[in-house]
Design a protein around this motif. Structure first.
Motif, PDB file in Angstrom:
ATOM      1  N   LYS A 110       0.912  -1.396   0.087  1.00 17.68           N
ATOM      2  CA  LYS A 110       0.008   0.064  -0.076  1.00 17.68           C
ATOM      3  C   LYS A 110       0.895   1.149  -0.063  1.00 17.68           C
ATOM      4  N   GLY A 111       1.883   1.329   0.812  1.00 22.09           N
ATOM      5  CA  GLY A 111       3.027   2.254   0.722  1.00 22.09           C
ATOM      6  C   GLY A 111       3.443   2.443  -0.357  1.00 22.09           C
ATOM      7  N   LEU A 112       3.875   1.529  -1.294  1.00 19.01           N
ATOM      8  CA  LEU A 112       4.697   1.817  -2.382  1.00 19.01           C
ATOM      9  C   LEU A 112       3.471   2.194  -3.631  1.00 19.01           C
ATOM     10  N   ARG A 113       2.525   1.622  -3.482  1.00 16.87           N
ATOM     11  CA  ARG A 113       1.330   2.196  -4.323  1.00 16.87           C
ATOM     12  C   ARG A 113       0.970   3.757  -4.118  1.00 16.87           C
ATOM     13  N   LEU A 114       0.824   4.096  -2.874  1.00 15.25           N
ATOM     14  CA  LEU A 114       0.773   5.444  -2.600  1.00 15.25           C
ATOM     15  C   LEU A 114       1.834   6.516  -3.481  1.00 15.25           C
ATOM     16  N   ILE A 115       3.218   5.879  -3.486  1.00 15.52           N
ATOM     17  CA  ILE A 115       4.346   6.717  -3.685  1.00 15.52           C
ATOM     18  C   ILE A 115       4.047   6.537  -5.427  1.00 15.52           C
ATOM     19  N   VAL A 116       3.867   5.426  -5.942  1.00 14.68           N
ATOM     20  CA  VAL A 116       3.694   5.326  -7.358  1.00 14.68           C
ATOM     21  C   VAL A 116       2.591   6.385  -8.061  1.00 14.68           C
ATOM     22  N   ASP A 117       1.561   6.116  -7.280  1.00 18.96           N
ATOM     23  CA  ASP A 117       0.407   7.072  -7.850  1.00 18.96           C
ATOM     24  C   ASP A 117       0.443   8.660  -7.523  1.00 18.96           C
ATOM     25  N   GLY A 118       1.719   8.718  -6.942  1.00 18.84           N
ATOM     26  CA  GLY A 118       2.121  10.501  -7.009  1.00 18.84           C
ATOM     27  C   GLY A 118       1.565  10.963  -5.875  1.00 18.84           C
ATOM     28  N   ILE A 119       0.765  10.461  -4.801  1.00 25.48           N
ATOM     29  CA  ILE A 119       0.358  11.157  -3.745  1.00 25.48           C
ATOM     30  C   ILE A 119       1.416  11.947  -2.911  1.00 25.48           C
ATOM     31  N   ASP A 120       1.136  13.059  -2.407  1.00 25.26           N
ATOM     32  CA  ASP A 120       2.046  13.986  -1.788  1.00 25.26           C
ATOM     33  C   ASP A 120       2.341  13.292  -0.557  1.00 25.26           C
ATOM     34  N   PRO A 121       3.759  13.153  -0.251  1.00 22.34           N
ATOM     35  CA  PRO A 121       4.604  12.320   0.708  1.00 22.34           C
ATOM     36  C   PRO A 121       3.882  12.547   2.034  1.00 22.34           C
ATOM     37  N   TYR A 122       3.592  13.810   2.454  1.00 26.16           N
ATOM     38  CA  TYR A 122       3.002  13.955   3.748  1.00 26.16           C
ATOM     39  C   TYR A 122       1.565  13.605   3.812  1.00 26.16           C
ATOM     40  N   LYS A 123       0.758  13.594   2.836  1.00 21.52           N
ATOM     41  CA  LYS A 123      -0.591  13.096   2.644  1.00 21.52           C
ATOM     42  C   LYS A 123      -0.478  11.438   2.835  1.00 21.52           C
ATOM     43  N   ALA A 124       0.510  10.781   2.181  1.00 19.11           N
ATOM     44  CA  ALA A 124       0.653   9.537   1.907  1.00 19.11           C
ATOM     45  C   ALA A 124       1.053   8.915   3.664  1.00 19.11           C
ATOM     46  N   ARG A 125       2.027   9.677   4.110  1.00 15.73           N
ATOM     47  CA  ARG A 125       2.296   9.395   5.579  1.00 15.73           C
ATOM     48  C   ARG A 125       1.193   9.539   6.506  1.00 15.73           C
ATOM     49  N   GLU A 126       0.310  10.472   6.336  1.00 16.65           N
ATOM     50  CA  GLU A 126      -1.090  10.773   7.106  1.00 16.65           C
ATOM     51  C   GLU A 126      -1.864   9.378   6.954  1.00 16.65           C
ATOM     52  N   ILE A 127      -1.909   9.045   5.505  1.00 18.65           N
ATOM     53  CA  ILE A 127      -2.874   7.638   5.418  1.00 18.65           C
ATOM     54  C   ILE A 127      -2.377   6.441   5.985  1.00 18.65           C
ATOM     55  N   LEU A 128      -1.328   6.138   5.797  1.00 15.02           N
ATOM     56  CA  LEU A 128      -0.402   5.086   6.395  1.00 15.02           C
ATOM     57  C   LEU A 128      -0.421   5.241   8.098  1.00 15.02           C
ATOM     58  N   ASP A 129      -0.363   6.334   8.610  1.00 12.89           N
ATOM     59  CA  ASP A 129      -0.445   6.373  10.225  1.00 12.89           C
ATOM     60  C   ASP A 129      -1.648   6.080  10.478  1.00 12.89           C
ATOM     61  N   VAL A 130      -2.849   6.549   9.910  1.00 12.09           N
ATOM     62  CA  VAL A 130      -4.235   6.151  10.253  1.00 12.09           C
ATOM     63  C   VAL A 130      -4.288   4.662  10.204  1.00 12.09           C
ATOM     64  N   ASP A 131      -3.651   3.990   9.223  1.00  9.90           N
ATOM     65  CA  ASP A 131      -3.970   2.520   9.001  1.00  9.90           C
ATOM     66  C   ASP A 131      -3.232   1.878  10.113  1.00  9.90           C
ATOM     67  N   ILE A 132      -2.092   2.332  10.715  1.00 10.70           N
ATOM     68  CA  ILE A 132      -1.153   1.768  11.969  1.00 10.70           C
ATOM     69  C   ILE A 132      -2.192   2.007  13.127  1.00 10.70           C
ATOM     70  N   SER A 133      -2.979   3.220  13.231  1.00 13.14           N
ATOM     71  CA  SER A 133      -3.559   3.308  14.302  1.00 13.14           C
ATOM     72  C   SER A 133      -4.826   2.312  14.574  1.00 13.14           C
TER      73      SER A 133
END
Length: 245
Positions: A110-133
């Motif tokens: 999922k993390g790699l997919r967000l990177i490949v899709d061109g999601i803003d790094p900070y937004k991608a990090r926010e999405i993954l942090d919510v996933d972890i929580s």
């Protein structure tokens, strides 16, 4: 395979049986189906009432973590991460797309997919942090199944003891039935206290340690994905990994 967990449970139970033998008792006297039924079924019912079906089932499924930790197939090697970071710097973030199918861990993919899709790094990090929580909250709720079992079992063991004593009182006129009733009374207490402190609570603590390890691994992957997305030097990424391990 975590053989230490199996050895720990076996050693704990063996200690009780060995102590019974040293006292001159018969091990078979600890085998009381009635007492076992009262404690185990009663504990399962109380835990199910508290946790609900979905959480209860999840807690039971997590039992396999005792011998097979959850991060066995999810750990990404240093070589893979170095390859990803080098590819991203050399070919751009779209070059990571060819690695997606080989990643077995859904969170990392999922993390790699967000990177490949061109999601803003900070937004991608926010999405993954919510996933972890969300993951941590769900798993810790499931672990409470075993913590609750450790709390209810001793009390239900006392309930089994009272039921055994009631049986004894009902058959005072028949001495042949007194022994069985007294045995159930005392063995029910042993089952309740023993399973709570030798099995249920240790299992809960073991599962919590696995959750901590998995959350740390996911946090590491978030940092790595963020570093790759922002174009950090592969050497810096390696240092980030070393800080987690």
């Amino acid at each position: 395979m975590d053989w230490a967990s199996l050895a720990g449970i076996a050693l704990a139970l063996a200690g009780v049986l060995f102590g019974q033998m040293l006292e001159g008792g018969d091990i078979s006297s600890l085998l009381q189906p009635a007492a076992f039924s009262v404690v185990m079924i009663g504990t399962a019912g109380a835990v199910l009432l508290q946790s609900g079906t979905a959480t209860f089932v999840r807690g039971m499924m997590m039992l396999r973590w005792i011998v097979t930790p959850p991060d066995g197939a999810s750990t990404v090697s240093n070589v893979e991460i170095a390859t990803w970071s080098s590819t991203a710097r050399r070919e751009g973030l779209l070059g990571l797309e060819r690695f997606l199918e080989s990643v077995r861990d859904p969170f990392t993919a999922k993390g790699l997919r967000l990177i490949v899709d061109g999601i803003d790094p900070y937004k991608a990090r926010e999405i993954l942090d919510v996933d972890i929580s969300t993951y941590e909250r769900r798993e810790r709720q499931a672990v409470k199944v075993w913590e609750a079992a450790g709390g209810y079992a001793p009390t239900i063991g006392i309930l089994g003891a009272v039921l055994g004593l009631i049986h004894v009182m009902e058959n005072l006129s028949d001495p042949s039935k007194l022994g069985a009733g007294i045995a159930v009374a005392f063995v029910a207490t042993i089952y309740g206290v023993g399973f709570a402190n030798l099995v249920f609570l240790p299992i809960a603590n073991k599962l919590k340690s696995h959750i901590v390890d998995e959350v740390r691994r996911r946090e590491m992957m978030v940092d790595i994905c963020f570093a790759i997305a922002t174009g950090e030097n592969p050497r810096v990424i390696e240092e980030r990994m070393a800080a987690y391990r």
